[in-house]
Write a protein that holds these residues in place. Structure first.
Motif, PDB file in Angstrom:
ATOM      1  N   ILE A 162      -1.896   5.726  16.910  1.00 43.12           N
ATOM      2  CA  ILE A 162      -2.530   5.743  15.592  1.00 43.12           C
ATOM      3  C   ILE A 162      -2.523   4.342  14.990  1.00 43.12           C
ATOM      4  CG2 ILE A 162      -2.293   6.565  13.216  1.00 43.12           C
ATOM      5  CD1 ILE A 162      -1.369   9.244  14.349  1.00 43.12           C
ATOM      6  N   ASP A 163      -1.391   3.654  15.081  1.00 46.13           N
ATOM      7  CA  ASP A 163      -1.282   2.310  14.507  1.00 46.13           C
ATOM      8  C   ASP A 163      -2.228   1.318  15.175  1.00 46.13           C
ATOM      9  OD1 ASP A 163       0.606   3.137  12.715  1.00 46.13           O
ATOM     10  OD2 ASP A 163       2.321   2.363  13.840  1.00 46.13           O
ATOM     11  N   MET A 164      -2.557   1.553  16.457  1.00 42.93           N
ATOM     12  CA  MET A 164      -3.410   0.628  17.208  1.00 42.93           C
ATOM     13  C   MET A 164      -4.878   1.034  17.201  1.00 42.93           C
ATOM     14  SD  MET A 164      -0.953  -0.169  20.475  1.00 42.93           S
ATOM     15  CE  MET A 164      -2.090  -1.379  21.206  1.00 42.93           C
ATOM     16  N   GLY A 165      -5.213   2.147  16.539  1.00 44.84           N
ATOM     17  CA  GLY A 165      -6.616   2.521  16.427  1.00 44.84           C
ATOM     18  C   GLY A 165      -7.076   3.560  17.418  1.00 44.84           C
ATOM     19  N   CYS A 166      -6.262   4.595  17.650  1.00 46.81           N
ATOM     20  CA  CYS A 166      -6.661   5.632  18.609  1.00 46.81           C
ATOM     21  C   CYS A 166      -7.829   6.452  18.078  1.00 46.81           C
ATOM     22  CB  CYS A 166      -5.474   6.540  18.933  1.00 46.81           C
ATOM     23  SG  CYS A 166      -5.004   7.671  17.603  1.00 46.81           S
ATOM     24  N   LEU A 167      -8.407   7.262  18.963  1.00 49.03           N
ATOM     25  CA  LEU A 167      -9.535   8.111  18.615  1.00 49.03           C
ATOM     26  C   LEU A 167      -9.116   9.260  17.703  1.00 49.03           C
ATOM     27  CD1 LEU A 167     -11.284   8.477  22.098  1.00 49.03           C
ATOM     28  CD2 LEU A 167     -12.073   7.088  20.173  1.00 49.03           C
ATOM     29  N   GLN A 168     -10.082   9.762  16.950  1.00 50.41           N
ATOM     30  CA  GLN A 168      -9.934  10.977  16.160  1.00 50.41           C
ATOM     31  C   GLN A 168     -11.103  11.910  16.460  1.00 50.41           C
ATOM     32  OE1 GLN A 168      -9.612   8.650  12.286  1.00 50.41           O
ATOM     33  NE2 GLN A 168      -8.285  10.392  11.839  1.00 50.41           N
ATOM     34  N   PHE A 169     -10.847  13.197  16.491  1.00 50.71           N
ATOM     35  CA  PHE A 169     -11.881  14.204  16.721  1.00 50.71           C
ATOM     36  C   PHE A 169     -11.821  15.264  15.629  1.00 50.71           C
ATOM     37  CE2 PHE A 169     -11.160  13.565  21.563  1.00 50.71           C
ATOM     38  CZ  PHE A 169     -12.021  12.478  21.577  1.00 50.71           C
TER      39      PHE A 169
END
Length: 315
Positions: free
Chosen positions: A158-165
């Motif tokens: 999350i802190d590094m910019g992971c995907l969201q769906f």
């Protein structure tokens, strides 16, 4: 023992889950240590775009770097990656045995980079200056879009910019891809939406909304954290976005997306150039890769895998 595509086929329960939610995974493709060492060896080849099929793209202000598209056509590791049974197994479980890979893209996110806007993609015409669909399903098809396999070449937290769906959102298109988005270089890393820094490579994806007053229900969103070497499989019509890279680490987040279709789908049927967000490059050297089965339709151009160091030749 050599692993086969069938070894990684999805179960009936997994296929049902995919059709309900629009995604499935994560799946392990590489061990984390293997992925880390591979990426270290791969970096010089990725920086050198002389052999990239779009290396001589048309330079346009504000355009994306097309030289980093479809690098599976000139980088042996990536040529092997898109055909790995750990990936092709789940994909063919969803699309059928006659399956091609038509595109790959790198998605880097550096410390301090904004997140990516919520978006969906059906025929990918919104990014093309010609406004022609880049993929066209048969008229009797029940759906459009493409299967995307997004592999984490680095950790994606999350802190590094992971995907969201938003699970289940692949069943309704909320955007009109025939509309036009206006480029604004000043908006990059300089815009907040609902208190979150988000953008779309200098564009505002909200300009494509069918209903300008509609907003995604982010209360239903889930974050997809991946370890390096893992992948997630999803429909491109699924509402997806990414978190900002908040800079708590100086490590880049790097994802590699491979996009798959059944061979019945026409790829670039109206185009002789790849046009993406202001960039333009000839498709002379482009070809789809048949990753499983056969092509009984004959309306797409393919490439054949050959020797290491020169991964594909066109036929």
């Amino acid at each position: 023992m050599t692993q086969e595509i069938s070894d990684f086929a999805l179960s009936d329960a997994q296929i049902k889950e995919f059709h309900e939610n629009g995604f499935i995974g994560p799946f392990d493709v590489y061990e984390p240590e293997e992925m880390a060492s591979t990426l270290q060896a791969l970096r010089p080849k990725l920086i050198n775009t002389k052999t990239a099929i779009y290396g001589q793209r048309k330079a346009v202000s504000g355009s994306t770097n097309l030289a980093n598209y479809d690098r599976h056509l000139d980088v042996p590791f990536l040529a092997d990656h898109i055909t790995r049974p750990e990936i092709v197994g789940p994909v063919t479980s969803l699309l059928g045995s006659d399956t091609l890979c038509w595109r790959t893209e790198f998605f880097p996110k550096y410390p301090g980079d904004e997140g990516t806007d919520w978006h969906q993609a059906d025929n990918f015409s919104n990014v093309a200056g010609s406004k022609h669909p880049q993929i066209v399903w048969p008229e009797d098809a029940e759906f459009g879009g493409t299967i995307t396999v997004w592999t984490a070449f680095t950790d994606a937290t999350i802190d590094m910019g992971c995907l969201q769906f938003i699970p289940g959102s692949h069943k309704t298109m909320n955007y009109d891809e025939s509309k036009v988005m206006e480029y604004d270089a000043e908006a990059i890393n300089n815009r907040e939406k609902n208190g979150i820094r988000r953008g779309f490579f200098g564009y505002d994806y909200r300009q494509l909304q069918k209903d300008p007053n509609w907003t995604p229900d982010e209360s239903k969103a889930i974050s997809i954290e991946l370890k390096k070497g893992q992948c997630i499989v999803f429909w491109s019509t699924l509402m997806h976005a990414s978190h900002p890279h908040n800079g708590t680490t100086d490590q880049m987040r790097l994802g590699f997306a491979a996009r798959y279709l059944p061979t019945s789908v026409r790829v670039y049927p109206y185009s002789d150039a790849l046009v993406e967000f202001g960039g333009e490059a000839s498709l002379d050297k482009f070809g789809n890769v048949l990753v499983s089965g056969k092509d009984d339709f004959g309306h797409n151009r393919f490439v054949d895998q050959t020797v290491t160091g020169h991964p594909f030749i066109t036929r």
